[in-house]
Design a protein around this motif. Structure first.
Motif, short mmCIF file in Angstrom:
data_model
loop_
_atom_site.label_atom_id
_atom_site.label_comp_id
_atom_site.label_asym_id
_atom_site.label_seq_id
_atom_site.Cartn_x
_atom_site.Cartn_y
_atom_site.Cartn_z
N GLU A 79 11.13 79.84 47.86
CA GLU A 79 11.00 78.46 47.41
C GLU A 79 11.51 78.29 45.99
O GLU A 79 12.18 77.30 45.68
CB GLU A 79 9.54 78.00 47.50
CG GLU A 79 9.33 76.58 47.02
CD GLU A 79 7.96 76.02 47.35
OE1 GLU A 79 7.61 74.96 46.77
OE2 GLU A 79 7.25 76.61 48.18
N ILE B 264 13.50 71.41 49.99
CA ILE B 264 12.97 72.77 50.05
C ILE B 264 12.25 73.02 51.36
O ILE B 264 12.46 74.03 52.05
CB ILE B 264 12.04 73.01 48.85
CG1 ILE B 264 12.83 72.96 47.54
CG2 ILE B 264 11.30 74.34 48.99
CD1 ILE B 264 11.96 72.91 46.30
N GLN C 100 11.23 68.41 47.01
CA GLN C 100 10.38 69.17 47.92
C GLN C 100 10.78 68.93 49.38
O GLN C 100 10.63 69.83 50.22
CB GLN C 100 8.91 68.80 47.71
CG GLN C 100 7.95 69.79 48.34
CD GLN C 100 8.06 71.18 47.72
OE1 GLN C 100 8.15 71.33 46.50
NE2 GLN C 100 8.06 72.21 48.58
N TRP D 196 18.37 73.34 43.54
CA TRP D 196 18.33 71.87 43.42
C TRP D 196 18.56 71.45 41.97
O TRP D 196 19.37 70.57 41.70
CB TRP D 196 16.98 71.35 43.92
CG TRP D 196 16.78 69.89 43.64
CD1 TRP D 196 16.34 69.32 42.48
CD2 TRP D 196 17.07 68.80 44.53
NE1 TRP D 196 16.30 67.95 42.59
CE2 TRP D 196 16.75 67.60 43.83
CE3 TRP D 196 17.53 68.73 45.83
CZ2 TRP D 196 16.89 66.34 44.42
CZ3 TRP D 196 17.68 67.47 46.42
CH2 TRP D 196 17.37 66.30 45.72
N LEU E 126 15.28 77.94 45.94
CA LEU E 126 15.75 76.62 46.37
C LEU E 126 15.48 75.58 45.29
O LEU E 126 16.29 74.68 45.08
CB LEU E 126 15.07 76.22 47.68
CG LEU E 126 15.50 77.03 48.90
CD1 LEU E 126 14.59 76.71 50.09
CD2 LEU E 126 16.96 76.73 49.26
N ARG E 127 14.34 75.70 44.63
CA ARG E 127 14.04 74.76 43.54
C ARG E 127 15.07 74.90 42.42
O ARG E 127 15.58 73.89 41.90
CB ARG E 127 12.65 75.03 43.00
CG ARG E 127 12.26 74.24 41.75
CD ARG E 127 11.96 72.80 42.05
NE ARG E 127 10.78 72.67 42.90
CZ ARG E 127 10.17 71.51 43.16
NH1 ARG E 127 10.64 70.40 42.64
NH2 ARG E 127 9.13 71.47 43.97
N ARG F 250 13.32 75.66 54.48
CA ARG F 250 12.45 76.81 54.74
C ARG F 250 11.77 76.75 56.10
O ARG F 250 11.27 77.78 56.58
CB ARG F 250 11.39 76.91 53.63
CG ARG F 250 11.97 77.46 52.33
CD ARG F 250 10.92 77.59 51.25
NE ARG F 250 9.72 78.28 51.68
CZ ARG F 250 9.61 79.60 51.80
NH1 ARG F 250 10.65 80.38 51.54
NH2 ARG F 250 8.46 80.13 52.17
#
Length: 345
Positions: free
Chosen positions: A243, A195, A192, A250, A246-247, A199
């Motif tokens: 989001e 992320i 997180q 990762w 990006l998660r 952002r």
């Protein structure tokens, strides 16, 4: 510059070769003499990788054990940077490699692996008499400008050309590690943080992925390949990347980088895609003007060949494996950026 999986492999190598052993630490070059004196004769009790930096924890006295708290250790911080390398030699009783990531000469964006013959593994002398035979390991002399040498009973490690090589106490070590973003290869990493940092900024996501304070351990190869696999335009401002994208990126990097730690090579292509985009004419034309990507598995007949390992990295001028569009190349923050204008639109 080695990517994060290589530094994690280095940490595992040190743990394997020297764990719990009181080692000799010297500076043949002389530039690390004071730091070496602080560590000489101490046991190596920890080997940690944070992104592209390695931290070796040494006990406070020769009798210290692995139960010593981290707060009581002296920490050697090493950042290899563009030109640094570790080379190894051993007496044959423990498995060693000549080098992880291999010592490299950097010429612009091109990296060439030096001949392994210059790495000088240790030799073993056998002494015989009428009644007994003894074996003595002859430690190789340092080669080149060796900043630090770590010598144990069965192996030696030589450090040359690092960007950073310094001894830290525990608070200093934690402050150095805290400057880095989360590392996909560490179990204590918080995705997180990555992320949220991407952002909250309008800086291009391709640029942010190379910022070690945003995400630690990602280099130019993982940057290009992760963006391609996520179908993300490298120039897209970070605050416009969803989001969930990006998660997923990762999670993908965790898998890709763990494979790198396991094998020593970066392979990002799916098996069904590896023979796509291999137009012989385009490949021959591009090969004359692009750098060759070296892998630790070069020469291994069972490894994925490097010209089939990537979707876009070092494939500029060749057709995209998925859509056939010519792979593009540009400069971003003084590094080469590779992407497919169609798949990543």
């Amino acid at each position: 510059m080695p990517e994060g999986h290589t530094v994690h492999r280095l940490a595992r190598t040190f743990d394997h070769l020297f764990r719990g052993e009181a080692v000799s630490v010297t500076s043949p070059q002389g530039r690390f003499a004071d730091g070496a004196a602080l560590l000489n004769g101490s046991p190596l009790l920890r080997a940690e990788a944070f992104g592209k930096q390695m931290f070796l924890g040494f006990g406070p006295d020769p009798a210290a054990t692995r139960e010593v708290p981290d707060e009581d250790l002296n920490w050697l911080r090493v950042h290899l940077g563009l030109y640094g390398s570790w080379t190894f030699a051993g007496d044959g009783s423990v498995s060693t490699v000549h080098a992880i990531g291999a010592p490299r000469k950097r010429i612009g964006e091109q990296e060439r692996v030096l001949d392994a013959a210059v790495l000088a593994p240790g030799t073993v002398a056998v002494h015989r008499s009428n009644t007994a035979e003894s074996v003595e390991w002859i430690v190789p002399d340092p080669r080149g400008q060796v900043r630090a040498r770590i010598l144990g009973q069965h192996a030696v490690a030589d450090l040359t050309g690092p960007t950073a090589c310094e001894v830290l106490n525990f608070p200093e070590m934690r402050r150095a590690a805290a400057k880095l973003g989360p590392d996909p290869l560490r179990s204590d990493a918080d995705p997180q943080r990555f992320i949220d940092q991407v952002r909250r900024s309008r800086i291009a996501v391709g640029q942010q992925l190379m910022n070690q304070s945003v995400i630690a351990g990602v280099g130019n190869i993982y940057r290009a390949e992760a963006l391609f696999r996520a179908h993300v335009d490298p120039y897209l401002p970070g605050n416009l990347v969803p989001e969930e994208t990006l998660r997923a990126m990762w999670d993908d990097l965790v898998v890709l980088m763990e494979y790198g730690v396991k094998t020593g090579a970066i392979v990002t292509t799916e098996p069904e895609d590896r023979d796509k985009g291999m137009d012989p004419a385009a490949l021959a034309e591009a090969s004359g003007r692009r750098a060759v990507t070296r892998q630790n598995t070069d020469g291994d007949p069972d490894a994925v060949p490097r010209d089939r390992s990537f979707y876009v990295y070092h494939r500029h001028g060749q057709p995209c494996r998925i859509c056939g569009t010519t792979v593009s190349i540009a400069d971003m923050q003084a590094r080469k950026l590779y992407w497919c204008p169609t798949c990543q639109n």
